[in-house]
Motif scaffolding. Sequence first.
Motif, PDB file in Angstrom:
ATOM      1  N   ASN A   1      38.569  20.700 102.815  1.00 16.15           N
ATOM      2  CA  ASN A   1      38.345  21.964 102.114  1.00 16.15           C
ATOM      3  C   ASN A   1      37.610  21.844 100.800  1.00 16.15           C
ATOM      4  OD1 ASN A   1      39.405  23.921 103.799  1.00 16.15           O
ATOM      5  ND2 ASN A   1      41.489  23.452 103.164  1.00 16.15           N
ATOM      6  N   ASN A   2      37.747  20.737 100.147  1.00 17.58           N
ATOM      7  CA  ASN A   2      37.287  20.692  98.772  1.00 17.58           C
ATOM      8  C   ASN A   2      36.071  19.833  98.542  1.00 17.58           C
ATOM      9  OD1 ASN A   2      37.652  21.461  96.055  1.00 17.58           O
ATOM     10  ND2 ASN A   2      38.410  19.428  95.631  1.00 17.58           N
TER      11      ASN A   2
ATOM     12  N   GLU B   1      43.049  25.127  98.361  1.00 19.04           N
ATOM     13  CA  GLU B   1      41.951  26.054  98.070  1.00 19.04           C
ATOM     14  C   GLU B   1      42.478  27.348  97.446  1.00 19.04           C
ATOM     15  OE1 GLU B   1      38.089  26.741  97.458  1.00 19.04           O
ATOM     16  OE2 GLU B   1      38.906  24.900  98.291  1.00 19.04           O
TER      17      GLU B   1
END
Length: 145
Positions: free
Chosen positions: A65-66, A135
């Motif tokens: 996600n990051n 997130e």
Amino acid sequence: MSPLYTDDLQRIFEKLDKNGDGLVSLDELNWLLERTGMGMISQEEFQSFVGKPNLNLKEFLLFCNNTHYKKISEEDAEIVEAFKVFDMNGDGFISCEELQSVLSRLGLWDQSSGNDCKKMICVYDTNLDGVLDFEEFRNMMFKKN
């Protein structure tokens, strides 16, 4: 391309974890990356990112996600560290209980104020699972919803 949510990534993690040890190895991760057309990452890149040979679920979520397979920025590294403080049990999510516990320890929680952690989490809980993933926490820290 639509974003993958924590539930989706958790299912992917479970499928990748062929031996059921709760960890995803570089080989298992590269199997996924190769089949999705995202290429492969070298052992050196993987080690420089995670600093060890395997990812647990939380690390896998952060990775997917990051980072988009790059080293995280200094700002994001600080958010990761803050997330770890709130994610007291290390499962990759911040629950209402964890949020309240940390806020209490910091002297920022007052039972009589009428604050409700569930309401606080709900504002940023985009997938409506009742907890904050990384997130969602990041968005909360930057006041995005």
